[in-house]
Design a protein around this motif. Structure first.
Motif, short mmCIF file in Angstrom:
data_model
loop_
_atom_site.label_atom_id
_atom_site.label_comp_id
_atom_site.label_asym_id
_atom_site.label_seq_id
_atom_site.Cartn_x
_atom_site.Cartn_y
_atom_site.Cartn_z
N GLY A 130 0.79 -1.23 0.00
CA GLY A 130 0.00 0.00 0.00
C GLY A 130 0.81 1.27 0.00
O GLY A 130 0.28 2.36 -0.20
N GLU A 131 2.14 1.14 0.21
CA GLU A 131 2.99 2.34 0.27
C GLU A 131 4.06 2.37 -0.81
O GLU A 131 4.56 3.45 -1.14
CB GLU A 131 3.66 2.44 1.65
N GLY A 132 4.43 1.22 -1.36
CA GLY A 132 5.40 1.24 -2.45
C GLY A 132 6.61 0.37 -2.20
O GLY A 132 6.72 -0.34 -1.20
N ALA A 133 7.54 0.44 -3.16
CA ALA A 133 8.80 -0.29 -3.10
C ALA A 133 9.94 0.71 -3.05
O ALA A 133 9.87 1.79 -3.65
CB ALA A 133 8.95 -1.19 -4.33
N TYR A 134 11.00 0.31 -2.35
CA TYR A 134 12.09 1.24 -2.09
C TYR A 134 13.45 0.56 -2.26
O TYR A 134 13.59 -0.63 -1.98
CB TYR A 134 11.99 1.80 -0.67
N LEU A 135 14.42 1.32 -2.72
CA LEU A 135 15.81 0.89 -2.79
C LEU A 135 16.64 1.89 -2.00
O LEU A 135 16.73 3.06 -2.37
CB LEU A 135 16.29 0.82 -4.24
N ASN A 136 17.22 1.41 -0.90
CA ASN A 136 18.00 2.28 0.00
C ASN A 136 17.24 3.56 0.34
O ASN A 136 17.81 4.66 0.35
CB ASN A 136 19.37 2.59 -0.61
N GLY A 137 15.93 3.39 0.59
CA GLY A 137 15.10 4.51 1.02
C GLY A 137 14.50 5.34 -0.10
O GLY A 137 13.67 6.22 0.16
N ARG A 138 14.88 5.06 -1.35
CA ARG A 138 14.36 5.81 -2.50
C ARG A 138 13.28 4.97 -3.20
O ARG A 138 13.48 3.81 -3.47
CB ARG A 138 15.50 6.13 -3.47
N LYS A 139 12.16 5.60 -3.50
CA LYS A 139 11.06 4.88 -4.12
C LYS A 139 11.46 4.43 -5.53
O LYS A 139 12.10 5.17 -6.28
CB LYS A 139 9.81 5.75 -4.19
N ILE A 140 11.06 3.21 -5.88
CA ILE A 140 11.38 2.66 -7.20
C ILE A 140 10.12 2.18 -7.90
O ILE A 140 9.11 1.88 -7.27
CB ILE A 140 12.40 1.50 -7.10
N ARG A 141 10.22 2.12 -9.24
CA ARG A 141 9.12 1.65 -10.07
C ARG A 141 9.69 0.78 -11.18
O ARG A 141 10.86 0.91 -11.56
CB ARG A 141 8.37 2.82 -10.72
N VAL A 142 8.85 -0.09 -11.72
CA VAL A 142 9.25 -0.88 -12.87
C VAL A 142 9.52 0.03 -14.06
O VAL A 142 9.03 1.17 -14.13
CB VAL A 142 8.18 -1.94 -13.24
N ARG A 143 10.28 -0.48 -15.01
CA ARG A 143 10.64 0.29 -16.20
C ARG A 143 9.45 0.38 -17.15
O ARG A 143 8.73 -0.59 -17.37
CB ARG A 143 11.83 -0.39 -16.89
#
Length: 254
Positions: A130-143
């Motif tokens: 419900g909040e998203g995905a993150y990499l080292n605290g930065r939000k990420i999205r699929v390409r």
């Protein structure tokens, strides 16, 4: 036990892995077979070291645990943690720097937090439903799909013509980490149709990929529901678009 609390647990586990597991990276001793897992696979020394390091932290919490090497530990908790202590253990043993720790936490049947830690790159992938995905605290999205896709593809021959429908294929040897790479846009799809991966292999990756906008299905196009099993074998089709999903399913139906 909110997300902030579980993130602290994740950091504790990461410290254990760095201290106990990483010193064995590329060490021939890591490949010694010491047991057979509940699913029938060989348990290597490094798998046991990784699992013991993580379970030492989780057992103290009183939660239920499903782990690749030891199976199911039922402590009567409302929380269940699915663990792959070392996703990509062959890579680890061979000195190939593509492996990770994969952990997914459920309250009842609902996922509440997942993380995948890639030690060599010091990357912490997180999924918060419900909040998203993150990499080292930065939000990420699929390409965004703008050209022919690049996919990770595991098969024993079935659907092999899919290689002609994409730009390139990969088999990187660590399915959870590959799902995290899908989430950050490094891959367009992760497809394994061998009926080989277990819930512990994909639980965290599926949560993170979905939160990043991926579709995670089985070979019939149905949403994958992760069970609390250490032995069930699954197929997974995780992609960044409906078009790619349709392409994969069409090829598999032929």
């Amino acid at each position: 036990m909110n997300v902030k609390w579980w993130r602290k647990v994740a950091i504790d586990i990461i410290h254990e892995v760095e201290a106990n597991v990483m010193p064995l990276f590329g060490d021939p001793r890591a490949s010694k077979t010491i047991a057979i897992s509940p699913s029938g696979d060989e348990t290597k020394l490094i798998d046991k070291v990784a699992e013991d390091s993580i379970l030492a932290k989780l057992r103290k919490l009183g939660v239920n645990i499903v782990s690749e090497e030891i199976g199911v530990i039922d402590q009567g908790s409302e929380y269940t943690v699915l663990v792959d202590p070392l996703d990509g253990s062959y890579n680890f043993i061979a000195g190939i720097p593509f492996f990770a720790v994969s952990v997914a936490i459920f309250k009842g049947k609902e996922p509440i937090y997942a993380f995948i830690y890639e030690p060599v790159m010091d990357r912490l992938f997180e999924g918060i439903p419900g909040e998203g995905a993150y990499l080292n605290g930065r939000k990420i999205r699929v390409r965004e799909p703008k050209e022919k896709p690049a996919i990770s593809f595991y098969t024993r021959g079935r659907g092999i013509e899919l290689v002609n429908k994409v730009k390139r294929t990969r088999t990187l040897g660590a399915i959870a980490l590959e799902l995290a790479y899908l989430a950050m846009g490094a891959l367009d799809g992760v497809i394994d149709i061998r009926k080989y991966v277990r819930p512990t292999d994909i639980a965290a990756g599926a949560i993170i990929a979905r939160e990043a906008g991926a579709l995670v299905k089985d070979s019939e196009g149905r949403d994958i529901e992760v069970s609390f099993s250490a032995t069930e074998k699954l197929e997974v089709i995780a992609v960044n678009s409906e078009d790619l999903l349709n392409t994969v399913l069409t090829v598999l139906k032929k």
